[in-house]
Design an enzyme around this catalytic site. Structure first.
Site, PDB file in Angstrom:
ATOM      1  N   LYS A  75     -31.866  40.436   5.746  1.00 37.18           N
ATOM      2  CA  LYS A  75     -31.761  41.808   6.252  1.00 37.18           C
ATOM      3  C   LYS A  75     -32.310  41.890   7.669  1.00 37.18           C
ATOM      4  O   LYS A  75     -31.613  42.264   8.596  1.00 37.18           O
ATOM      5  CB  LYS A  75     -32.504  42.763   5.330  1.00 37.18           C
ATOM      6  CG  LYS A  75     -31.853  42.817   3.943  1.00 37.18           C
ATOM      7  CD  LYS A  75     -32.850  43.052   2.876  1.00 37.18           C
ATOM      8  CE  LYS A  75     -32.343  42.752   1.482  1.00 37.18           C
ATOM      9  NZ  LYS A  75     -31.013  43.176   1.152  1.00 37.18           N
ATOM     10  N   TRP A  92     -35.120  47.866  -7.337  1.00 34.14           N
ATOM     11  CA  TRP A  92     -35.625  46.498  -7.167  1.00 34.14           C
ATOM     12  C   TRP A  92     -36.928  46.278  -7.901  1.00 34.14           C
ATOM     13  O   TRP A  92     -37.129  45.218  -8.502  1.00 34.14           O
ATOM     14  CB  TRP A  92     -35.736  46.144  -5.688  1.00 34.14           C
ATOM     15  CG  TRP A  92     -34.374  46.019  -5.070  1.00 34.14           C
ATOM     16  CD1 TRP A  92     -33.805  46.842  -4.156  1.00 34.14           C
ATOM     17  CD2 TRP A  92     -33.366  45.044  -5.396  1.00 34.14           C
ATOM     18  NE1 TRP A  92     -32.525  46.444  -3.889  1.00 34.14           N
ATOM     19  CE2 TRP A  92     -32.222  45.348  -4.623  1.00 34.14           C
ATOM     20  CE3 TRP A  92     -33.312  43.949  -6.267  1.00 34.14           C
ATOM     21  CZ2 TRP A  92     -31.047  44.586  -4.692  1.00 34.14           C
ATOM     22  CZ3 TRP A  92     -32.151  43.200  -6.335  1.00 34.14           C
ATOM     23  CH2 TRP A  92     -31.035  43.514  -5.562  1.00 34.14           C
ATOM     24  N   ASP A 114     -42.980  43.409  -2.208  1.00 35.38           N
ATOM     25  CA  ASP A 114     -41.634  42.930  -1.915  1.00 35.38           C
ATOM     26  C   ASP A 114     -41.213  43.659  -0.639  1.00 35.38           C
ATOM     27  O   ASP A 114     -40.868  44.837  -0.665  1.00 35.38           O
ATOM     28  CB  ASP A 114     -40.706  43.277  -3.082  1.00 35.38           C
ATOM     29  CG  ASP A 114     -39.239  42.955  -2.789  1.00 35.38           C
ATOM     30  OD1 ASP A 114     -38.930  42.532  -1.662  1.00 35.38           O
ATOM     31  OD2 ASP A 114     -38.413  43.156  -3.710  1.00 35.38           O
TER      32      ASP A 114
END
Ligand code: PMP
Length: 368
Positions: free
Chosen positions: A199, A101, A175
Site C-alpha cells: 500500500k 481486518w 497492524d
C-alpha cells in the site's frame, strides 16, 4: 505522458519517480551487469541494498535502537498467525476489534491461543472507535492486538493507546499495513508493528515487522523456523531468501520519502501534513454534499482509505465509468461493504484528490 490517478487500496499506486528509477536500473543495477532480480541475496550488491533500505526505514520512522526491523513474507494475513506463534506462548491475548481486518486477525489467533475480545465496534458496523478507557483488558494478556488503520471500513486510530496508563502490562501489537509511513509512530506505546508493503511501501511480496527486542525468543515449538522472529532477526532477514526485488523497490520508495518536504517538514512528517490536507479535502467534499456520505465518526476517519456511498446507489456504475473516463481509477468499494472507496496513500498527490473532488461535484450536478 500523464498517468491516470489510481485510487486502489493495494497493491496501490507508487511514486512515478520510483517506477522510472527502477525502469532505468532494470537491466543493469549500478554497473553490476545484473538486474536486482538476478542477484544472489548473499552477494555484496544486494547486501548493500538491504543495508541502506533498513537504515533509511529506521531513520524515516524513527525506530529506536531496541527494536529490530525484519523483512519477511506472508503478508498481513501471514502475520495473523506469525504474531501469536511468536508472542502468545499459547496463553491469553486481547483483541480490539475495529473492522474487517482485526476480526480476521482474531479468528486466526484463536488457532494458537486464547484470544479474547477486549472491545469491539461491530454493533455499529465498525463506524467508531471504542474509547481505550472502556477496553476490558485481561490482567494476564501476552499482548493486545489493534489494527491501527482498518483499510475496508476506513477507521483509523489517530492516537495510539498508552496501555500502561490503562493498567495493562502487555505490549501493544499494531497492524499498520495500510498507513505505515503516512504518519509518525509513537514507539514508546508499541511492542510490535507489522504490515504488508503493497500500500504505502512498495510492491506486494514484502512484509515489514518492527519488533521490540525483548519480545524475541518466545516462539511456540510449532512455529516454522522461517517465521520465528528471533531466527529472522539473528540472520538479518536472510534466514531464507528474502523478497529481494520488493525490498529494493521499498528502498527506492524510502529514498523518495526522504526527499519529500512540506515547508520545514521532511520525510514522514511532510507526508503526514500532506495526508491531512488530502483527507480534509475529500471528507469536506463528502460532508458538504447531500449526494455522497461517509458513515465513520469524524474523530477516527482514515486519512488513507475513504469509503463513501452515493445516495442513489443505482448510479454506482455510471459514477465508476465516468471516473475511469476522467482518469480516476479503481474507486469501487470493497465487495463486503459496497459503495466507493478512494485510497489516498503517500503516492497520491493532492492534485489527484483535487481531480477526484472536481469529478464528484460535476457528477452530482448531473444527477439533480
Ligand atoms: N491488514 C490490513 C490492515 C490490510 O489492509 C490487509 C490487506 N488489505 C491485510 C491485513 C492483509 O494483507 P495481505 O493480503 O498482505 O495478507
Amino acid at each position: 505522458m500523464a498517468r491516470p490517478y489510481n485510487f486502489s487500496a493495494g497493491p496501490a499506486a507508487m511514486p512515478a519517480e520510483v517506477l522510472q528509477q527502477a525502469a532505468s536500473e532494470m537491466l543493469d543495477w549500478h554497473g553490476s551487469g545484473m538486474s536486482v532480480m538476478e542477484m544472489s541475496h548473499r552477494g555484496q550488491e544486494f547486501g548493500a541494498i538491504l543495508k541502506s533500505t533498513e537504515a533509511d526505514l529506521r531513520e524515516l520512522l524513527a525506530v529506536p535502537e531496541n527494536f529490530r526491523i525484519l523483512f519477511m513474507q506472508g503478508g498481513g494475513l501471514g502475520e495473523n498467525a506469525i504474531v501469536p506463534l511468536n508472542l502468545s506462548r499459547g496463553e491469553t491475548v486481547d483483541f480490539v476489534v475495529t473492522g474487517s481486518w482485526s476480526k480476521k486477525s482474531l479468528k486466526e489467533a484463536r488457532r494458537y491461543c486464547t484470544a479474547r475480545v477486549a472491545a469491539s465496534n461491530e454493533a455499529d458496523h465498525h463506524t467508531h472507535l471504542p474509547a481505550p478507557a472502556t477496553w476490558q483488558l485481561s490482567r494476564d494478556a501476552r499482548y493486545v492486538h489493534l489494527c491501527s488503520n482498518e483499510t475496508i471500513n476506513g477507521v483509523e486510530v489517530h492516537e495510539l493507546p498508552d496501555l500502561k496508563a490503562l493498567g495493562a502490562d502487555a505490549p501493544l501489537v499494531i497492524d499498520f499495513s495500510s498507513h505505515v509511513a503516512s504518519r509518525t509512530v509513537d514507539w514508546s506505546r508499541v511492542g510490535l508493528a507489522f504490515g504488508g508493503a503493497q500500500k504505502n511501501l512498495g510492491p506486494a511480496g514484502l512484509t515489514l515487522v518492527v519488533v521490540r527486542e525483548d519480545l524475541l525468543g518466545h516462539a511456540l515449538q510449532i512455529c516454522p523456523s522461517a517465521f520465528d522472529y528471533k531466527t529472522v532477526a539473528d540472520n538479518h532477514s536472510m534466514y531464507n531468501t528474502p523478497p529481494t526485488y520488493a525490498i529494493y523497490m521499498a528502498g527506492l520508495t524510502f529514498q523518495w520519502l526522504k526527499r519529500q518536504t512540506e515547508g520545514a517538514l521532511r520525510g514522514v512528517a511532510a507526508m503526514e501534513a500532506r495526508n491531512v490536507a488530502k483527507a480534509d479535502l475529500l471528507y469536506g467534499c463528502i460532508d458538504e454534499s447531500a449526494f455522497y456520505s461517509n458513515q465513520v465518526a469524524k474523530d477516527c476517519r482514515s486519512r488513507m482509505n475513504v469509503p463513501f456511498f452515493l445516495r442513489d446507489e443505482s448510479r454506482n456504475e455510471a459514477f465508476l465509468a465516468g471516473a475511469k473516463a476522467a482518469g480516476l481509477l479503481q474507486l469501487k468499494g470493497h465487495k463486503s461493504v459496497g459503495g466507493m472507496r478512494a485510497s489516498i496513500y503517500n503516492a497520491m498527490p493532492i492534485e489527484g484528490v483535487q481531480a477526484l473532488v472536481a469529478y464528484m461535484r460535476e457528477f452530482e450536478k448531473t444527477q439533480a
